[in-house]
Every structure is written in C-alpha cells, then in structure tokens.
Design a protein around this motif. Structure first.
Motif, mmCIF file in Angstrom:
data_model
loop_
_atom_site.group_PDB
_atom_site.id
_atom_site.type_symbol
_atom_site.label_atom_id
_atom_site.label_comp_id
_atom_site.label_asym_id
_atom_site.label_seq_id
_atom_site.Cartn_x
_atom_site.Cartn_y
_atom_site.Cartn_z
ATOM 1 N N SER A 17 21.896 26.583 10.517
ATOM 2 C CA SER A 17 21.603 27.977 10.889
ATOM 3 C C SER A 17 22.773 28.891 10.529
ATOM 4 O O SER A 17 22.584 29.996 10.007
ATOM 5 N N LYS A 18 23.979 28.419 10.802
ATOM 6 C CA LYS A 18 25.160 29.219 10.496
ATOM 7 C C LYS A 18 25.312 29.420 8.996
ATOM 8 O O LYS A 18 25.606 30.526 8.532
ATOM 9 N N ARG A 19 25.085 28.366 8.222
ATOM 10 C CA ARG A 19 25.270 28.475 6.782
ATOM 11 C C ARG A 19 24.213 29.349 6.129
ATOM 12 O O ARG A 19 24.488 30.048 5.156
ATOM 13 N N LEU A 20 22.985 29.346 6.635
ATOM 14 C CA LEU A 20 21.933 30.180 6.064
ATOM 15 C C LEU A 20 21.915 31.580 6.666
ATOM 16 O O LEU A 20 21.223 32.472 6.159
ATOM 17 N N GLY A 21 22.659 31.763 7.764
ATOM 18 C CA GLY A 21 22.720 33.082 8.376
ATOM 19 C C GLY A 21 21.476 33.464 9.142
ATOM 20 O O GLY A 21 21.194 34.654 9.332
ATOM 21 N N THR A 22 20.702 32.477 9.606
ATOM 22 C CA THR A 22 19.503 32.740 10.392
ATOM 23 C C THR A 22 19.218 31.530 11.265
ATOM 24 O O THR A 22 19.622 30.409 10.939
ATOM 25 N N LYS A 23 18.539 31.753 12.369
ATOM 26 C CA LYS A 23 18.265 30.658 13.294
ATOM 27 C C LYS A 23 17.183 29.756 12.732
ATOM 28 O O LYS A 23 16.067 30.204 12.429
ATOM 29 N N LEU A 24 17.490 28.473 12.599
ATOM 30 C CA LEU A 24 16.535 27.477 12.099
ATOM 31 C C LEU A 24 16.189 26.512 13.228
ATOM 32 O O LEU A 24 16.984 26.286 14.138
ATOM 33 N N GLN A 25 15.002 25.939 13.131
ATOM 34 C CA GLN A 25 14.603 24.910 14.082
ATOM 35 C C GLN A 25 13.626 23.972 13.384
ATOM 36 O O GLN A 25 12.528 24.393 12.995
ATOM 37 N N PRO A 26 13.997 22.706 13.158
ATOM 38 C CA PRO A 26 13.076 21.797 12.481
ATOM 39 C C PRO A 26 11.823 21.568 13.319
ATOM 40 O O PRO A 26 11.922 21.295 14.524
ATOM 41 N N PRO A 27 10.646 21.705 12.750
ATOM 42 C CA PRO A 27 9.410 21.488 13.512
ATOM 43 C C PRO A 27 9.318 20.061 14.049
ATOM 44 O O PRO A 27 9.849 19.118 13.439
ATOM 45 N N ALA A 28 8.649 19.913 15.170
ATOM 46 C CA ALA A 28 8.417 18.590 15.755
ATOM 47 C C ALA A 28 7.104 18.045 15.200
ATOM 48 O O ALA A 28 6.032 18.587 15.478
ATOM 49 N N LEU A 29 7.189 16.984 14.420
ATOM 50 C CA LEU A 29 6.003 16.425 13.768
ATOM 51 C C LEU A 29 5.618 15.058 14.311
ATOM 52 O O LEU A 29 4.776 14.377 13.719
ATOM 53 N N SER A 30 6.202 14.673 15.436
ATOM 54 C CA SER A 30 5.872 13.364 16.006
ATOM 55 C C SER A 30 4.388 13.228 16.352
ATOM 56 O O SER A 30 3.833 12.130 16.220
ATOM 57 N N PRO A 31 3.689 14.298 16.791
ATOM 58 C CA PRO A 31 2.248 14.152 17.041
ATOM 59 C C PRO A 31 1.464 13.793 15.784
ATOM 60 O O PRO A 31 0.352 13.260 15.877
ATOM 61 N N LEU A 32 2.031 14.063 14.624
ATOM 62 C CA LEU A 32 1.378 13.729 13.356
ATOM 63 C C LEU A 32 1.924 12.445 12.763
ATOM 64 O O LEU A 32 1.574 12.074 11.638
ATOM 65 N N GLY A 33 2.803 11.766 13.511
ATOM 66 C CA GLY A 33 3.296 10.462 13.072
ATOM 67 C C GLY A 33 4.595 10.490 12.304
ATOM 68 O O GLY A 33 5.014 9.465 11.763
ATOM 69 N N TYR A 34 5.285 11.642 12.271
ATOM 70 C CA TYR A 34 6.533 11.749 11.524
ATOM 71 C C TYR A 34 7.680 12.123 12.458
ATOM 72 O O TYR A 34 7.570 13.052 13.254
ATOM 73 N N ARG A 35 8.771 11.404 12.348
ATOM 74 C CA ARG A 35 9.955 11.706 13.148
ATOM 75 C C ARG A 35 11.036 12.293 12.242
ATOM 76 O O ARG A 35 11.169 11.927 11.074
#
Length: 263
Positions: A155-173
């Motif tokens: 987030s700091k390097r791109l200059g914007t707040k990032l948040q990786p989506p939670a995909l565990s309900p779709l089988g991906y961690r």
C-alpha cells in the motif's frame, strides 16, 4: 548545447521496433548516457519477445464463424446486442494480442505501447503470472503469514490502500505477494493464491496514470492462460490463471465485489 528531451513514448517505440530512423541516433546517445533507461528498453524488448512466442500463433488460427457473426449489428433493430458486443470484443483482444506483441496503434498510426492502456495491463500481468507461479521455493517475496506487513508495504509503495481479497470460499488461499516494477507509472503489486491441488492464480494491481472510471471486465486468453482485467479509477486490476473463462470469471466477480466494498 541544448539536449532534446527523450519521451517515454520514444523509448517504447524503440523497444517495439517502430522508432523513426531519423530519431535513432538521438535515442542511442540518450541510452548510452542513461543506463537505467537502457535497461528498461531491454526489459520491454524481452517482454515483447515472450509475448510474440505466446500470442503470434493466434494469427494462424481461423476465427470461429459464431464470433464473426457476432460482430454484425442485430438485424431486428439495428442495435448491437450485449452478447454480440462481448464476443466481438473477445475477437479484437485475441487478434490484438497476436499482432506485434500487443502493440497499440494511436490515431497518428504510430505503434506505441502505453502503460496506461488496458491491453498493456493484461500483457504485463500475464508475463508476471507466467514468471512467478511456477516457482516452488520463492513464488512470493512476503508470505501470507505476514499479511499485515505485506499489505502495509505494498500500500505504501503504490500510494493507495490495498487489501487482497479473501478467496477461501472459492477454494483459494492467499500465499503472499510481491512488488514488481511498472512500465513508467511506478511499482506494481502482485498477490498470489493457491488451491488445494496447487493451482495458482494471481491478482496484478497497477497504478493507472489516466485515472479512468472504466469498470467493465475485459477478457483475453492464449492457450490455457485466461486473464480478466479492468480499470477502476486510479487502479488497474488483472486476474490471471490457467482456468476456463467461466470459472475464472466467477472468481473475478468475487474479487471485484470485495474491492468495491468501503474500506
């Protein structure tokens, strides 16, 4: 003596092999004096080489008749129906991917690759996916066990707040992420996910210079690699995986829905 400024577009044109010959001497002098720019041009040339190897065979394939038919206006009311527009867009994207390593043609006819374009976003995301997902020991720079640090850092390097989506309900961690160099618009974030069988997908996030409000999904595919990509405000996103279009589209929808939630 005044030295002529060298633009980003000229450097891209050199990498793509479309720089006018009368500009070549000045660009060569610039690259000798600026090794960082020379390294960037070399990296772009390598990207183009890899993309030609991936996408040029598409030009030898026949376009399916159903997609050709989809490019015609609907006979009933003279307007384009939505499925036809989507199919026609898919044809254009696939063919554009095979011509000149995804070069984009401007109004003046010069072939220039621009980092602010959706096609360039998909191109870079596809290369990053192909480079890092096969890695066994070091697929990411920071693992998911340090997710808070990873998110804060990127987030700091791109200059914007990032948040990786939670995909565990779709089988991906989430297994982690890394910082990648961008094509002139600053660094890029890549988040990597994995399912129980070891199949990986990546979410590529880049800062967009134009800041367009273009939120519609676009899709392209070469062999087994599928990419959904879109621009939303100042960020561009590309989700890549060796998955069928419908399956990856479901995941892309979930990603989009989470990114649209208030932060």
């Amino acid at each position: 003596m005044t030295t002529q400024a060298i633009s980003e577009a000229q450097l891209h044109a050199l990498a793509d092999g479309v720089l006018p010959e009368e500009q070549r001497a000045a660009i060569d002098d610039h690259l000798r004096a600026h090794p960082d720019d020379a390294a960037r041009v070399g990296a772009w040339r390598e990207q183009n080489r890899q993309l030609r190897a991936l996408f040029d065979p598409v030009l030898d394939e026949a376009v399916p008749p159903t997609l050709l038919q989809a490019t015609s206006p609907a006979a009933a009311n003279g307007t384009w129906q939505r499925p036809a527009m989507q199919a026609a867009a898919a044809v254009v994207l696939v063919l554009a991917g095979g011509m000149g390593g995804w070069l984009l043609r401007g109004d003046a006819g010069d072939s220039i690759t621009t980092s602010a374009s959706p096609l360039a976003l998909a191109r870079s995301a596809a290369i990053a996916h192909a480079v890092y997902t096969p890695e066994v020991r070091h697929p990411v720079e920071v693992g998911a066990e340090q997710e808070a640090h990873l998110v804060q850092w990127l987030s700091k390097r791109l200059g914007t707040k990032l948040q990786p989506p939670a995909l565990s309900p779709l089988g991906y961690r989430l297994i982690g992420g890394r910082l990648l160099p961008g094509d002139g618009d600053g660094p890029v974030a890549q988040f990597m996910y994995e399912d129980g069988g070891g199949k990986r997908l990546t979410l590529y996030v880049a800062k967009e210079r134009a800041g367009r409000q273009e939120t519609a999904f676009r899709y392209t595919q070469e062999k087994e690699l599928s990419v959904f990509y879109w621009i939303d405000g100042q960020l561009g996103y590309a989700l890549s995986a060796n998955l069928p279009k419908q399956e990856l589209g479901k995941i892309a929808g979930a990603v989009y829905a989470q990114l649209e939630q208030p932060r």
